[in-house]
Design a protein around this motif. Structure first.
Motif, mmCIF file in Angstrom:
data_model
loop_
_atom_site.group_PDB
_atom_site.id
_atom_site.type_symbol
_atom_site.label_atom_id
_atom_site.label_comp_id
_atom_site.label_asym_id
_atom_site.label_seq_id
_atom_site.Cartn_x
_atom_site.Cartn_y
_atom_site.Cartn_z
ATOM 1 N N ILE A 373 0.802 -1.118 0.117
ATOM 2 C CA ILE A 373 0.154 0.187 -0.094
ATOM 3 C C ILE A 373 0.707 0.964 0.075
ATOM 4 N N ILE A 374 1.607 1.274 1.218
ATOM 5 C CA ILE A 374 2.883 2.548 0.417
ATOM 6 C C ILE A 374 3.278 3.154 -0.275
ATOM 7 N N ALA A 375 3.570 1.395 -1.813
ATOM 8 C CA ALA A 375 5.068 1.383 -2.331
ATOM 9 C C ALA A 375 3.981 2.350 -3.196
ATOM 10 N N SER A 376 2.473 1.787 -2.952
ATOM 11 C CA SER A 376 1.729 2.327 -4.360
ATOM 12 C C SER A 376 1.197 3.790 -3.896
ATOM 13 N N ILE A 377 0.895 4.242 -2.580
ATOM 14 C CA ILE A 377 1.200 5.330 -2.441
ATOM 15 C C ILE A 377 1.802 6.278 -3.003
ATOM 16 N N THR A 378 3.004 6.084 -2.590
ATOM 17 C CA THR A 378 3.973 6.685 -2.814
ATOM 18 C C THR A 378 3.931 6.966 -4.289
ATOM 19 N N ALA A 379 4.065 5.839 -5.358
ATOM 20 C CA ALA A 379 3.773 6.012 -7.176
ATOM 21 C C ALA A 379 2.363 6.975 -7.503
ATOM 22 N N VAL A 380 1.513 6.845 -6.771
ATOM 23 C CA VAL A 380 0.663 8.395 -6.818
ATOM 24 C C VAL A 380 1.674 9.799 -6.594
ATOM 25 N N LEU A 381 2.168 9.725 -5.144
ATOM 26 C CA LEU A 381 2.404 10.920 -4.590
ATOM 27 C C LEU A 381 3.521 11.477 -5.395
ATOM 28 N N PHE A 382 4.839 11.188 -5.728
ATOM 29 C CA PHE A 382 5.391 11.384 -6.888
ATOM 30 C C PHE A 382 5.162 11.291 -8.604
ATOM 31 N N GLY A 383 4.609 10.551 -9.244
ATOM 32 C CA GLY A 383 4.401 10.339 -10.233
ATOM 33 C C GLY A 383 3.241 10.956 -10.687
#
Length: 807
Positions: A373-383
């Motif tokens: 979940i953290i990896a998915s959220i970060t992908a949206v946050l920085f991408g």
């Protein structure tokens, strides 16, 4: 979709340096978050292994905030009769006993708990072998029977089913094993043997409502009842008891706490702060990557312009860039998970050693899901922002601009700056928090204990009261032990105490001679320590006035006590206490408060941890005048711990071959254990602050390096028109310092808010410390100057002819 993933992988492979930096940056953020979440999950979130564990409550009594204590047995009887919110209400009494009588095994000390028969109903687990107490075995005069733990069954009986009906000896008394509990049953506090409490409930001291003999009550809520209703009902019962028994129950309240909260509740704030801090690190990493991806997107504007020209929609371009972000996030998350797995042993070593749940950290399915979940959220946050920004590029302008890419819009430049400002603000917040926690930890380590723990060794004994049933026998054992230990090589001094610092506590009531005897609820309180031998010399605690105990202080001589300086300051502020008398209950079965003469005053010693309870004055009694069977041998020696431990074990075996010793440890280890929470907090806050500073420095450097590259033509023109290299350096440096100034203003506001939240876990440190704020500001200024200097120096060396020709 699969083609887009393959294309994303190829694009990352074409630029390995970008991919490595992005993956490693994200791995640090995700790894740190996964590591902390694994602790939070193991300690706070993982349910207990008992049926409907959320319905199990622990009850104790209290006179107010910070004044919690155990339950008087008569109060428990009233609670059990009157409480309607609980399906079962049981009483427990923890104690240690020596286990012997097992063929082929030496005597050993084990943890026992005397419980009422409904304790097993409260827990909700049936024995895996045999049975628990019957009604006839749960009353005064019942036969001595025992239920043992799975751990003891394995260790002492090799899981033999023939253990049922076998006799074991506990403190020279024979008990028949009637049951074995399942492995998950360890309550209360890692118990090995459960005994019947009610068979001893006619104990005169226990039936005194003013006496609170380390008993705690466990209850299982009825279906439909909740914690709030149970608390309200117990407070009503406590109020009735206060009216009925004003001498003993004045201002006494009942405290109801869920079992899991009772076990780990005091760590909730610390772990919440750590989770928040590591979340800030992840935000900094995401801001860093957002700038990195935006710069990469700007460099690929021509590529996406061509794709748009041949029919690709904005949604397709955004999807492609987000897929690349998800690939980075997946790889970074995987690497971060393994980083967290690698850090597991270190986290366990730093965690408090007395809470077993800290040692049960595992990277199970919930932790894996959290990482994903953290990896998915970060992908949206920085991408998302870089993808959106790239998709908005002007196609015609991008095609005309060639491989250098078109100029950035003012909004894009502002967004880049604000991302770095955010990193600086969050970094400043974490640096200040880390500095405060480190200062608190340093203060805790330098705390004046009133004794010297280094070079001091401790070992504990539980003398069977059936054998050592009077003071003469106890004194004979302790004298022989001290004489032999003092003769050992390297031993400088030795003493014995019953409740030595950081090894439990015994509170007693007292009053001064010449004053009326107060009601039990109004009694003055003090810690009571029973000592013999060179106790104070071994601790290196100075005698300030009077004398220490000597051989003339016997059970037949007038009672004498030694008090600490805290007692003098509080109750004898302007007079000499030597020769004064106080009525002290030393805990002897055959007597209550006895007038005792003060013969000495010693320096104050800290007996409890800083977060355990408010410090009390201390009264010391002589072991010859106060009977104790739970003892701690204290030895100051220059010998190594292992050789000293062997020597003491051999000495004890010569005096009493059936007497085991246990909990042999250097005193300094016990002191260090009290720092466990602060040590974990300070170490991890320091790591997170270091990560944040590194990421923010890299982020600022990357931004200035990128903007300098985009402004090469402008810099070339400035140099061609006569600007000096120093002015160019100042131009770039001023940009970095401007971002630092704005970020610091936001960071200071956040730091003040976080400092207030930290205040509850800080020791002798103010949340607003000007020196810390100035020190952190200087460190951040140095990091900003360093990150800005390299791009500034490169900018000042631009050749204007080459720059203009390139354009």
């Amino acid at each position: 979709m699969l083609d887009d993933v393959r294309y994303a992988v190829r694009q990352l492979a074409k630029n390995p340096s970008f991919a490595i930096v992005a993956i490693f940056t994200l791995a640090l953020g995700i790894g740190a978050n996964t590591a902390i979440f694994s602790i939070v999950n193991a300690v706070l979130l993982r349910p207990l292994s008992y049926p409907d564990a959320d319905r199990i409550m622990v009850l104790n009594e209290s006179s107010g905030p910070g004044q919690d204590y155990s339950v008087a047995l008569p109060d428990y009887f009233d609670w059990r009769n009157d409480a309607k919110s609980f399906e079962h209400l049981a009483c427990t009494h923890k104690e240690s006993r020596n286990l012997s009588g097992i063929p082929g095994r030496e005597p050993e000390r084990i943890s026992c708990n005397s419980v009422t028969r409904d304790f097993f109903d409260v827990i909700g687990l049936a024995p895996q072998l045999g049975r628990t107490f019957s009604e006839d075995e749960d009353k005064v005069g019942a036969p001595p029977v025992a239920v043992i733990s799975d751990r003891l069954w394995q260790r002492a009986f090799n899981r033999s089913p023939d253990v049922i009906g076998q006799s074991i000896t506990l403190h020279d008394s024979s008990f028949t094993v009637i049951g074995v509990m399942p492995p998950q049953m360890t309550s209360p506090q890692d118990t090995d043997v459960w005994l019947s409490l009610m068979r001893r409930s006619n104990n005169t001291a226990w039936l005194n409502r003013a006496y609170h003999p380390m008993m705690f009550v466990w209850g299982r809520l009825k279906p439909g009842a909740d914690v709030d209703s149970a608390r309200a009902e117990m407070n009503t019962i406590a109020a009735r008891l206060e009216k009925t028994y004003p001498d003993t129950n004045d201002k006494v309240k009942a405290v109801v706490t869920p079992l899991l909260e009772n076990m780990v509740g005091k760590y909730r704030t610390n772990l919440g702060l750590l989770l928040g801090a590591v979340g800030l690190v992840l935000l900094i990493a995401c801001a860093n990557l957002a700038n990195l991806f935006a710069a990469r997107g700007a460099a690929r504007e021509r590529e996406f312009a061509i794709r748009a020209a041949v029919g690709a929609s904005r949604a397709q371009i955004i999807r492609q860039l987000l897929i690349e972000s998800f690939v980075i996030a997946l790889l970074g998350g995987t690497l971060g998970f393994f980083m967290a797995l690698w850090a597991r042993a270190g986290l366990i070593a730093l965690a408090p050693q007395d809470i077993s749940r800290f040692h049960e950290i595992s990277f199970n399915l919930p932790v894996l899901i959290f990482t994903f979940i953290i990896a998915s959220i970060t992908a949206v946050l920085f991408g998302l922002w870089p993808a959106w920004q790239t998709s908005r590029a002007d196609v015609q302008l991008a095609l005309k601009a060639g491989s250098q890419g078109s100029g950035e819009t003012p909004s894009a430049k502002r967004t880049r700056d604000w991302l770095v400002i955010g990193q600086i603000a969050l970094t400043l917040t974490l640096l200040i928090a880390a500095a405060l926690v480190l200062k608190s930890f340093a203060r805790l380590q330098s705390l004046h204990l009133g004794y010297e723990p280094r070079g001091l060794f401790t070992v504990r004994f539980e003398l069977p009261w059936k054998t050592y049933n009077d003071r003469d026998k106890i004194v004979t054992f302790t004298r022989a032990l001290l004489d032999r230990v003092r003769a050992s090589p390297g031993v400088q001094s030795a003493g014995i105490g019953s409740n030595a610092p950081l090894m439990g506590g015994w509170q007693t009531g007292f009053w001064r001679e010449g004053t009326p005897k107060p009601a039990p609820a109004q009694m003055l309180n003090a810690d009571l320590e029973v000592v013999t031998g060179d106790y104070f010399a071994t601790f290196k605690t100075p005698l300030l006035r009077g004398r220490v105990f000597n051989e003339r202080d016997t059970k037949d001589s007038p009672r004498v006590v030694i008090v600490d300086q805290a007692m003098v300051d509080q109750y004898f502020p302007s007079e000499d206490p030597i020769g004064k008398r106080i009525a002290v209950d030393a805990g002897n079965d055959d007597e209550s408060n006895v007038m005792s003469e003060i013969v000495g005053v010693v320096a104050r010693m800290r007996f409890h941890t800083v977060d355990e309870m408010a410090p009390l004055p201390v009264i010391y009694c002589s072991l010859a005048q106060a009977q104790r069977t739970s003892l701690t041998l204290l030895v100051r020696s220059t010998s190594g711990f292992a050789s000293l431990q062997r020597s003491i074990r051999d000495t004890v075996a010569l005096i009493d071959p059936t007497q085991p010793m246990f909990d042999a440890r250097p005193m300094f280890d016990r002191v260090q254990e009290t720092w466990g929470t602060q040590r974990l907090l300070s170490f991890l806050f320091s790591v997170f602050a270091g990560l944040a500073l590194t990421l923010a420095t890299i982020g600022l450097y990357g931004l200035l390096a990128y903007t300098t590259l985009k402004r090469v033509r402008e810099i070339g023109i400035r140099l061609a028109l006569g600007a000096r290299p120093g002015q160019i350096r100042a131009l770039v440096l001023s940009h970095g310092l401007k971002l630092l100034l704005i970020g610091s203003m936001f960071g200071l506001v956040a730091a003040v808010a976080l400092s207030r939240a930290l205040q509850s876990v800080l020791f002798e440190v103010r949340g607003i410390d000007p020196r810390i704020y100035l020190g952190v500001g200087a460190l951040l200024f140095a990091a900003t100057f360093f990150a800005s200097w390299i791009p500034a120096q490169r900018a000042s060396r631009v050749d204007p002819i080459v720059a203009l020709r390139t354009e």
